[in-house]
Design a protein around this motif. Structure first.
Motif, PDB file in Angstrom:
ATOM      1  N   GLY A  75       0.825  -1.193   0.000  1.00  0.00           N
ATOM      2  CA  GLY A  75       0.000   0.000   0.000  1.00  0.00           C
ATOM      3  C   GLY A  75       0.863   1.247   0.000  1.00  0.00           C
ATOM      4  N   VAL A  76       0.450   2.250  -0.770  1.00  0.00           N
ATOM      5  CA  VAL A  76       1.114   3.550  -0.774  1.00  0.00           C
ATOM      6  C   VAL A  76       0.080   4.571  -0.312  1.00  0.00           C
ATOM      7  CG1 VAL A  76       2.229   5.338  -2.158  1.00  0.00           C
ATOM      8  CG2 VAL A  76       2.691   2.921  -2.624  1.00  0.00           C
ATOM      9  N   ILE A  77       0.377   5.276   0.780  1.00  0.00           N
ATOM     10  CA  ILE A  77      -0.545   6.257   1.336  1.00  0.00           C
ATOM     11  C   ILE A  77      -0.059   7.649   0.957  1.00  0.00           C
ATOM     12  CG2 ILE A  77      -1.566   7.190   3.444  1.00  0.00           C
ATOM     13  CD1 ILE A  77      -1.261   4.420   4.685  1.00  0.00           C
ATOM     14  N   ALA A  78      -0.883   8.375   0.236  1.00  0.00           N
ATOM     15  CA  ALA A  78      -0.479   9.671  -0.302  1.00  0.00           C
ATOM     16  C   ALA A  78      -0.368  10.730   0.785  1.00  0.00           C
ATOM     17  CB  ALA A  78      -1.477  10.135  -1.365  1.00  0.00           C
ATOM     18  N   GLY A 132       0.786  13.971  -0.687  1.00  0.00           N
ATOM     19  CA  GLY A 132       0.793  15.132  -1.565  1.00  0.00           C
ATOM     20  C   GLY A 132       1.132  14.712  -2.979  1.00  0.00           C
ATOM     21  N   PRO A 133       1.330  15.685  -3.882  1.00  0.00           N
ATOM     22  CA  PRO A 133       1.580  15.369  -5.296  1.00  0.00           C
ATOM     23  C   PRO A 133       2.769  14.443  -5.535  1.00  0.00           C
ATOM     24  CG  PRO A 133       1.055  17.691  -5.034  1.00  0.00           C
ATOM     25  CD  PRO A 133       1.182  17.137  -3.650  1.00  0.00           C
ATOM     26  N   MET A 134       3.823  14.531  -4.697  1.00  0.00           N
ATOM     27  CA  MET A 134       5.000  13.681  -4.900  1.00  0.00           C
ATOM     28  C   MET A 134       4.682  12.199  -4.704  1.00  0.00           C
ATOM     29  SD  MET A 134       7.633  15.313  -5.942  1.00  0.00           S
ATOM     30  CE  MET A 134       8.900  14.093  -5.615  1.00  0.00           C
ATOM     31  N   SER A 135       3.577  11.913  -4.028  1.00  0.00           N
ATOM     32  CA  SER A 135       3.214  10.521  -3.778  1.00  0.00           C
ATOM     33  C   SER A 135       2.863   9.785  -5.060  1.00  0.00           C
ATOM     34  CB  SER A 135       2.041  10.452  -2.800  1.00  0.00           C
ATOM     35  OG  SER A 135       2.412  10.962  -1.536  1.00  0.00           O
ATOM     36  N   VAL A 136       2.453  10.512  -6.096  1.00  0.00           N
ATOM     37  CA  VAL A 136       2.171   9.862  -7.380  1.00  0.00           C
ATOM     38  C   VAL A 136       3.426   9.174  -7.898  1.00  0.00           C
ATOM     39  CG1 VAL A 136       1.481  10.218  -9.781  1.00  0.00           C
ATOM     40  CG2 VAL A 136       0.301  11.444  -7.945  1.00  0.00           C
ATOM     41  N   HIS A 137       4.573   9.866  -7.786  1.00  0.00           N
ATOM     42  CA  HIS A 137       5.839   9.269  -8.231  1.00  0.00           C
ATOM     43  C   HIS A 137       6.136   8.006  -7.434  1.00  0.00           C
ATOM     44  CE1 HIS A 137       9.984   8.899  -9.540  1.00  0.00           C
ATOM     45  NE2 HIS A 137      10.357   8.873  -8.280  1.00  0.00           N
ATOM     46  N   GLN A 138       5.884   8.034  -6.134  1.00  0.00           N
ATOM     47  CA  GLN A 138       6.109   6.861  -5.293  1.00  0.00           C
ATOM     48  C   GLN A 138       5.234   5.702  -5.762  1.00  0.00           C
ATOM     49  OE1 GLN A 138       5.156   7.372  -1.075  1.00  0.00           O
ATOM     50  NE2 GLN A 138       7.157   6.529  -0.534  1.00  0.00           N
ATOM     51  N   PHE A 149      -2.903   2.358  -4.248  1.00  0.00           N
ATOM     52  CA  PHE A 149      -2.566   3.753  -3.949  1.00  0.00           C
ATOM     53  C   PHE A 149      -3.743   4.412  -3.237  1.00  0.00           C
ATOM     54  CE2 PHE A 149      -1.803   8.213  -5.835  1.00  0.00           C
ATOM     55  CZ  PHE A 149      -0.970   8.569  -4.786  1.00  0.00           C
ATOM     56  N   PHE A 150      -3.541   4.784  -1.968  1.00  0.00           N
ATOM     57  CA  PHE A 150      -4.562   5.450  -1.175  1.00  0.00           C
ATOM     58  C   PHE A 150      -4.376   6.960  -1.308  1.00  0.00           C
ATOM     59  CE2 PHE A 150      -3.808   1.335   0.799  1.00  0.00           C
ATOM     60  CZ  PHE A 150      -5.092   0.852   0.981  1.00  0.00           C
ATOM     61  N   THR A 151      -5.279   7.619  -2.014  1.00  0.00           N
ATOM     62  CA  THR A 151      -5.146   9.071  -2.180  1.00  0.00           C
ATOM     63  C   THR A 151      -5.438   9.797  -0.866  1.00  0.00           C
ATOM     64  OG1 THR A 151      -7.431   9.263  -2.948  1.00  0.00           O
ATOM     65  CG2 THR A 151      -5.714   8.986  -4.630  1.00  0.00           C
ATOM     66  N   ASN A 152      -6.329   9.290  -0.061  1.00  0.00           N
ATOM     67  CA  ASN A 152      -6.585   9.754   1.303  1.00  0.00           C
ATOM     68  C   ASN A 152      -6.836  11.258   1.408  1.00  0.00           C
ATOM     69  OD1 ASN A 152      -6.948   8.974   4.022  1.00  0.00           O
ATOM     70  ND2 ASN A 152      -4.935   9.775   4.561  1.00  0.00           N
ATOM     71  N   GLY A 153      -7.389  11.847   0.359  1.00  0.00           N
ATOM     72  CA  GLY A 153      -7.699  13.269   0.376  1.00  0.00           C
ATOM     73  C   GLY A 153      -6.504  14.179   0.264  1.00  0.00           C
ATOM     74  N   LEU A 176       3.685  -1.064   3.885  1.00  0.00           N
ATOM     75  CA  LEU A 176       3.130   0.204   3.414  1.00  0.00           C
ATOM     76  C   LEU A 176       4.265   1.206   3.201  1.00  0.00           C
ATOM     77  CD1 LEU A 176       0.202   0.516   5.988  1.00  0.00           C
ATOM     78  CD2 LEU A 176       0.018  -0.257   3.608  1.00  0.00           C
ATOM     79  N   PHE A 177       4.028   2.123   2.258  1.00  0.00           N
ATOM     80  CA  PHE A 177       4.963   3.212   2.028  1.00  0.00           C
ATOM     81  C   PHE A 177       4.216   4.534   2.083  1.00  0.00           C
ATOM     82  CE2 PHE A 177       7.258  -0.327   0.324  1.00  0.00           C
ATOM     83  CZ  PHE A 177       8.601  -0.021   0.552  1.00  0.00           C
ATOM     84  N   THR A 178       4.897   5.548   2.565  1.00  0.00           N
ATOM     85  CA  THR A 178       4.354   6.901   2.532  1.00  0.00           C
ATOM     86  C   THR A 178       5.512   7.875   2.442  1.00  0.00           C
ATOM     87  OG1 THR A 178       2.709   8.374   3.546  1.00  0.00           O
ATOM     88  CG2 THR A 178       4.326   7.365   5.021  1.00  0.00           C
ATOM     89  N   ALA A 179       5.270   9.030   1.867  1.00  0.00           N
ATOM     90  CA  ALA A 179       6.312  10.053   1.717  1.00  0.00           C
ATOM     91  C   ALA A 179       6.201  11.029   2.875  1.00  0.00           C
ATOM     92  CB  ALA A 179       6.167  10.778   0.377  1.00  0.00           C
ATOM     93  N   SER A 180       7.025  10.824   3.894  1.00  0.00           N
ATOM     94  CA  SER A 180       6.993  11.726   5.045  1.00  0.00           C
ATOM     95  C   SER A 180       7.524  13.096   4.634  1.00  0.00           C
ATOM     96  CB  SER A 180       7.849  11.159   6.176  1.00  0.00           C
ATOM     97  OG  SER A 180       9.197  11.000   5.747  1.00  0.00           O
TER      98      SER A 180
END
Length: 293
Positions: A145-148, A150-156, A168-172, A218-222
């Motif tokens: 799972g990739v939890i967004a 911001g915009p950089m999360s699309v690259h992730q 890909f969880f856009t999560n608002g 899971l991954f997320t862009a801190s």
């Protein structure tokens, strides 16, 4: 006693810089609060020669190697303030002691500002990560799972399908345009727009509609910020980046304050142990040159 260099931060980048300097027989003082960024992880990957090692063991071994050099002094403590100018800097630690040095090096690392999702912080570095090169292989091409954030999360989300089946969880955190949706679909990424309520178990995502989706990891862009404001209080310029804030440096790793340098995660992106060590080694050599020339 005036040291040639005071290194604020004794993790991988700071120690790599110190090694270059003490091997040039310069006097170096390392001040370290003992809070490595990867202290939550039990294994470090992607660092040549140390792959799979406990990062605490890597750090302990490196420190022992540094301590074998007579011109190194190590202080366990937190640097609270820095002042002065080139050739006459002073750093004050939490116990009130003041240390003098001709040069300063900030290797303070960064803090990870995570999404405000219940259950995420306690799994950070264990089943929730930021770097697939560091942790992706061990997920055995399972569901990821990739939890967004911001915009950089699309690259992730575009990159991580190399390591497994991605949701890909856009999560608002962002609105996907048609091009981004088409690109993610072409990579077999599942887009999930239901908000995330909390993280449970190993890496189970509980959604606002009551569904629970389970993952190998899971991954997320801190979002990052310097772990301490000490460089900013000295007057060093701080840059805004897509990943957060970092200390501005030039090609030699010198900050906007003459004689003060910075390296590692706090002064570069992207982040990993191997890149921090390389950045520290370069900073140490450049610091030495500034003392010579």
């Amino acid at each position: 006693m005036q040291n040639d260099v005071i290194v604020v931060g004794g993790s991988y980048a700071g120690m790599a810089a110190a090694l270059q300097l003490i091997r040039a027989r310069r006097t170096v003082l390392v001040i370290d609060a003992g809070l490595r960024r990867n202290r939550f992880a039990s294994h470090s990957h992607g660092f040549l020669g140390q792959d799979g090692m406990d990062p605490a063991e890597i750090a302990a071994s490196a420190r022992a190697q540094l301590m074998a050099y007579p011109t190194l002094t190590w202080v366990d403590g937190r640097a609270e303030a820095a002042g002065g100018v080139k050739d006459a800097f002073a750093v004050t630690t939490a116990d009130g002691a003041q240390h003098e040095g001709r040069r300063l090096l900030f290797a303070v690392g960064v803090t990870d500002q995570l999404p405000e999702i219940e259950g995420m912080a306690e799994r950070w570095g264990r089943s929730i990560f930021h770097c697939p090169y560091c942790h992706g292989y061990e997920l055995e091409r399972g569901r990821i799972g990739v939890i967004a954030t911001g915009p950089m999360s699309v690259h992730q989300a575009q990159l991580i399908p190399e390591w497994g089946e991605v949701t890909f969880f856009t999560n608002g955190a962002l609105a996907l345009d048609d091009a981004a949706r088409a690109d993610l679909k072409s990579r077999a990424v599942t887009i999930e727009e239901t908000p995330v309520r909390r993280i449970e178990g190993h890496a189970d995502v509980l959604l606002a509609d009551g569904r629970t989706l389970s993952f190998a990891g899971l991954f997320t862009a801190s979002r990052n910020a310097p772990a301490t404001p000490i460089a900013g209080t000295l007057g060093c310029e701080i840059d805004e980046t897509p990943f957060g804030t970092q200390i501005r440096t030039d090609a030699t790793k010198e900050t906007t304050v003459p004689g003060a340098f910075a390296c590692g995660d706090v002064a570069r992106t992207p982040h990993s142990v191997s890149l921090a060590v390389a950045d520290g080694a370069w900073a140490g050599a450049q610091l030495h040159r500034s003392l010579v020339f």
